[in-house]
Design a protein around this motif. Structure first.
Motif, PDB file in Angstrom:
ATOM      1  N   SER A 256      37.780  44.365  39.591  1.00 54.43           N
ATOM      2  CA  SER A 256      37.341  42.981  39.398  1.00 54.43           C
ATOM      3  C   SER A 256      38.479  42.095  38.894  1.00 54.43           C
ATOM      4  CB  SER A 256      36.169  42.947  38.412  1.00 54.43           C
ATOM      5  OG  SER A 256      36.536  43.549  37.174  1.00 54.43           O
ATOM      6  N   HIS A 257      39.414  42.670  38.127  1.00 50.73           N
ATOM      7  CA  HIS A 257      40.589  41.945  37.646  1.00 50.73           C
ATOM      8  C   HIS A 257      41.745  42.932  37.523  1.00 50.73           C
ATOM      9  CE1 HIS A 257      38.048  38.497  36.567  1.00 50.73           C
ATOM     10  NE2 HIS A 257      37.236  39.365  35.979  1.00 50.73           N
TER      11      HIS A 257
ATOM     12  N   THR B 112      40.048  45.944  29.503  1.00 53.73           N
ATOM     13  CA  THR B 112      39.152  45.142  28.668  1.00 53.73           C
ATOM     14  C   THR B 112      38.102  44.408  29.497  1.00 53.73           C
ATOM     15  OG1 THR B 112      40.980  44.785  27.111  1.00 53.73           O
ATOM     16  CG2 THR B 112      39.063  43.347  26.902  1.00 53.73           C
ATOM     17  N   PHE B 113      38.491  43.918  30.670  1.00 53.41           N
ATOM     18  CA  PHE B 113      37.577  43.137  31.500  1.00 53.41           C
ATOM     19  C   PHE B 113      37.384  43.723  32.894  1.00 53.41           C
ATOM     20  CE2 PHE B 113      39.791  40.185  28.629  1.00 53.41           C
ATOM     21  CZ  PHE B 113      38.709  39.740  27.880  1.00 53.41           C
TER      22      PHE B 113
ATOM     23  N   GLN C 179      32.877  51.046  34.523  1.00 48.70           N
ATOM     24  CA  GLN C 179      32.885  49.786  33.796  1.00 48.70           C
ATOM     25  C   GLN C 179      34.109  49.682  32.897  1.00 48.70           C
ATOM     26  OE1 GLN C 179      30.666  47.411  34.399  1.00 48.70           O
ATOM     27  NE2 GLN C 179      29.597  48.730  35.861  1.00 48.70           N
ATOM     28  N   ALA C 180      34.467  48.456  32.548  1.00 52.21           N
ATOM     29  CA  ALA C 180      35.607  48.220  31.659  1.00 52.21           C
ATOM     30  C   ALA C 180      35.347  48.846  30.296  1.00 52.21           C
ATOM     31  CB  ALA C 180      35.852  46.721  31.513  1.00 52.21           C
ATOM     32  N   GLY C 181      36.367  49.562  29.780  1.00 61.39           N
ATOM     33  CA  GLY C 181      36.237  50.200  28.483  1.00 61.39           C
ATOM     34  C   GLY C 181      35.375  51.447  28.476  1.00 61.39           C
TER      35      GLY C 181
END
Length: 224
Positions: free
Chosen positions: A52-53, A101-102, A25-27
Motif C-alpha cells: 500500500s505504501h 508502520t503504514f 498488515q502493517a506492524g
C-alpha cells in the motif's frame, strides 16, 4: 500475530504442494505451520506482489519444530529456499511486516514438500519367481512405466509451479504499473494547476502594465 495451520494433502506420489496469496498488515507477523517428516525436502518460494505504501519487501523466517531458526531473510522482495528436514514435527513459516508502520504487504508463496527417498519397487520378488524367464521382461516394463509416470508427474508439477510464479510476477508488475500510473496522473494534475495559476498571473500582470491607474504601471513603467 496470526497462526494458520496448513491442512496436509497427499497425492498419489506422496508429495504436498500449497500456494497462497495473502495480506500482511502493517506492524504484524503472519505464521504458517506444516507438519514435515524426517528426510523430506522443503521447497518454498515467496515474493511481495503489492504494497500500500513504500517498498515491496518482507522479512521471512523458517523455524524447525524445536524452535531453531533455519532460514532468516530481512526485508527482501522475493527469495527461494530448499531445506532437507531432520526432525519430525511442525515447521513454522513466518512473514514479518513489523518494520512497516503504514504499509501492508500482499505476499505470494509456493510451498512443496517431497520425499528424497528413492522410488519403491513396483514389483516384488514373489511375482518375479512366478514369472521365471519372463521376470526380466516384466521388471523392465514396470520400470519403464514407472519412470514415464514419474517423469510426467515431475513435468506437470514443474509447469504448474512455473505458471503460478509467472502469475505472481504478472500481478506484481501490474500493481507497480498501476501505482506508477496513479503517481504520474496526480503529479500531472498538480503541474497543470500550477501552470494555469502562473499563466493567469502573467496575463494579469502584463495587462496591469498598460493600465495607468494600476500599481504595477506606477511601479514598473518609467515616467517621462
Amino acid at each position: 500475530m496470526r497462526y494458520i495451520f496448513l491442512t496436509t494433502i497427499f497425492s498419489v506420489v506422496f508429495a504436498y504442494e500449497k500456494d497462497m496469496t495473502f495480506t500482511v498488515q502493517a506492524g504484524k507477523q503472519d505464521c504458517f505451520y506444516q507438519k514435515v517428516l524426517p528426510n523430506e525436502i522443503i521447497d518454498i518460494e515467496y515474493q511481495v506482489i503489492d504494497a500500500s505504501h513504500g517498498e515491496l519487501d518482507i522479512s521471512f523466517q523458517l523455524t524447525d519444530p524445536v524452535g531453531m531458526i533455519i532460514v532468516a531473510d530481512y526485508k527482501k522482495p522475493e527469495n527461494a529456499h530448499r531445506h532437507t528436514s531432520v526432525l519430525e514435527g511442525d515447521y513454522r513459516f513466518c512473514f514479518d511486516n513489523t518494520f512497516s508502520t503504514f504499509s501492508e504487504k500482499t505476499v505470494f508463496f509456493d510451498l512443496m514438500i517431497d520425499n528424497e527417498d528413492s522410488q519403491s519397487k513396483d514389483y516384488d520378488d514373489d511375482k518375479e519367481m512366478e514369472l521365471g524367464n519372463a521376470a526380466e521382461t516384466y521388471v523392465m516394463r514396470v520400470r519403464d512405466i514407472s519412470e514415464s509416470v514419474t517423469r510426467v508427474k515431475d513435468n506437470v508439477s514443474a509447469a504448474k509451479r512455473l505458471q503460478e510464479l509467472l502469475s505472481a510476477h504478472e500481478a506484481r508488475d501490474r500493481n507497480l504499473a498501476e501505482d506508477m500510473c496513479d503517481r504520474v496522473l496526480k503529479w500531472s494534475l498538480v503541474h497543470i494547476v500550477f501552470m494555469s495559476l502562473i499563466g493567469v498571473f502573467q496575463v494579469y500582470f502584463v495587462r496591469s502594465l498598460f493600465e495607468d491607474s494600476s500599481r504595477s504601471y506606477k511601479k514598473f513603467v518609467p515616467h517621462l
